[in-house]
Design an enzyme around this catalytic site. Structure first.
Site, PDB file in Angstrom:
ATOM      1  CD  GLU A   1       0.582 -14.273  -5.189  1.00  0.00           C
ATOM      2  OE1 GLU A   1      -0.626 -14.731  -4.204  1.00  0.00           O
ATOM      3  OE2 GLU A   1       1.136 -13.341  -4.690  1.00  0.00           O
TER       4      GLU A   1
ATOM      5  CE  LYS B   1      -0.995 -10.060  -2.422  1.00  0.00           C
ATOM      6  NZ  LYS B   1      -0.752 -11.825  -2.863  1.00  0.00           N
TER       7      LYS B   1
ATOM      8  CG  ASP C   1       6.288   4.416 -10.894  1.00  0.00           C
ATOM      9  OD1 ASP C   1       5.629   2.954  -9.102  1.00  0.00           O
ATOM     10  OD2 ASP C   1       6.511   5.143 -10.408  1.00  0.00           O
TER      11      ASP C   1
ATOM     12  CG  HIS D   1      -1.969 -20.600  -3.443  1.00  0.00           C
ATOM     13  ND1 HIS D   1      -1.491 -19.934  -4.301  1.00  0.00           N
ATOM     14  CD2 HIS D   1      -1.626 -20.522  -2.723  1.00  0.00           C
ATOM     15  CE1 HIS D   1      -0.190 -19.161  -4.136  1.00  0.00           C
ATOM     16  NE2 HIS D   1       0.380 -20.131  -2.452  1.00  0.00           N
TER      17      HIS D   1
END
Length: 438
Positions: free
Chosen positions: A85, A280, A296, A393
């Site tokens: 991202e 998130k 993991d 962004h």
């Protein structure tokens, strides 16, 4: 129309690719070429990657970036991050630089206890079961000594085993709830091996327990498995400074910024729709470091999101306050990580990432990961409460659009120059590229 394939796992890699190409690709030659271009030219290294999972056909690459200038407990770190991202690494690095001149990140590990459970059914008198457990508990430790010997040498092992009665939730359901210390390894295989031995011992010893009736002797083991929820394996990361010290280029009024920032966090504390996106953003930083260090990230995600719901509703992982003129921002999260075993000793880039982090212990890695998550959250909230999230962004995302449309160097320069003073959006960039070409 697709067709069933028999014995796919027994095919060679070439045969697997050919079957996929013939079955799914319009242009099989082109499809095969794309898959093979990601093979490593070093056959030994490619074989290593092929053996990580089953039915391997190629490698799927993610960029590995570095977020430098993380001052954590007085020590500078350059943090490796594997993520696709755009703007995540840049945001982490910007936050790290911001806080490096304001005291840096303070981190504390509160515990490293991990959990595993044997889930079983018992159709009998619960008092008898309690008595049986008290008798058999020493044998549970004794029968796992061969498994725990090496772990004990490193200061780890089985901490405790308790019997839990869950029959009020599910008929005849009980647990052996075991806690473990696995030091620098994540310890999944170690924990699961111990649990399976517990189950075997429990079942076998029940057959010879005189107080049990014939029916009670037949304990049914449902499953034996570690838990990825580790509420006693927790790390805290925090930053703080005087409110006036928050001032910088995009923060002309630090008091207004601090108050707005705290309100943004409080909204995430009470509003689940916001909390999910808020958290998130934290996981953008956490997952990227967890992945880069061969841990993991799915287990970490599951455990952290469960922790965010521990009070009965989903809420913000981070918190903020202004008290006596001091702005404070902090987060406590469960993190079960390892720096030895698994991919950490196999994947060459994982070894490089751990080398960059100066070969941290599991506790040190917990602190680095938590600090990166908090930095990511600070960057997102700073953008949201000042310029808006899209400005930074989209500046990063513009490169993806330029690559998608295979722009030339001249076109790239024209596009970037134009959008220095114009609002960036996907449609606007595409329209400008088409304008240049027409």
């Amino acid at each position: 129309m697709t067709k069933e394939v028999i014995g796919f796992s027994k095919l060679s890699k070439e045969e697997k690719i050919n079957w996929i190409a013939d079955t799914y690709f319009t242009n099989s030659k082109e499809g095969i070429s794309v898959l093979k271009q990601y093979w490593n030219s070093d056959e030994t290294l490619q074989k290593l990657h092929d053996d990580f999972i089953e039915n391997t056909i190629t490698n799927f690459y993610l960029p590995l970036g570095i977020a430098p200038n993380f001052l954590i407990n007085g020590k500078f770190n350059s943090v490796p991050m594997a993520i696709e991202e755009s703007s995540v690494v840049a945001a982490a690095a910007k936050s790290a630089k911001f806080w490096s001149t304001r005291g840096g990140f303070k981190t504390t590990v509160f515990g490293t206890e991990k959990i595993g459970q044997v889930h079983f059914l018992f159709t009998g008198n619960s008092d008898k079961l309690e008595h049986f457990f008290s008798k058999v508990k020493p044998k549970l430790f004794e029968n796992t000594e061969s498994m725990t010997k090496n772990m004990q040498k490193r200061g780890g092992g089985i901490l405790d085993i308790v019997l839990k009665n869950k029959t009020s939730k599910l008929e005849n359901y009980y647990q052996l709830h075991a806690t473990f210390e696995t030091k620098d390894s994540m310890g999944a295989n170690f924990i699961n091996s111990c649990l399976e031995q517990f189950a075997k011992t429990l079942r076998e010893e029940a057959l010879y327990f005189e107080a049990f009736s014939e029916t009670e002797k037949n304990i049914t083991i449902v499953m034996s498995i570690l838990s990825n929820y580790v509420p006693n394996c927790v790390v805290r990361a925090e930053v703080s400074c005087k409110v006036e010290e928050l001032a910088e280029k995009n923060i002309q009024n630090p008091t207004e910024f601090a108050e707005k920032f705290v309100q943004a966090v409080r909204i995430a504390e009470i509003e689940p729709y916001r909390a999910v996106t808020h958290n998130k953003g934290i996981m953008n930083g956490i997952d990227a470091v967890v992945l880069a260090t061969g841990n993991d990230f799915r287990a970490v995600e599951a455990g952290i999101h469960a922790y965010a719901s521990r009070v009965g509703k989903y809420s913000s992982l981070s918190h903020a306050k202004i008290e006596n003129g001091i702005f404070s921002f902090w987060m406590e999260i469960p993190l079960a990580l390892g720096t030895v075993g698994g991919l950490t000793s196999l994947h060459p880039l994982v070894k490089v990432a751990l080398e960059i982090l100066q070969k941290p212990s599991a506790k040190e890695l917990m602190q680095i990961v938590a600090a990166t998550g908090l930095a990511q959250n600070f960057a997102a909230l700073r953008s949201l409460t000042t310029t808006g999230i899209q400005e930074g962004h989209m500046k990063m995302h513009i490169n993806n659009i330029l690559n998608q449309y295979k722009t030339t160097i001249e076109e790239r320069n024209e596009v970037k120059k134009y959008f220095e003073n114009n609002t960036i959006s996907h449609s606007a960039v595409v329209a400008f590229i088409e304008h240049l070409r027409n």
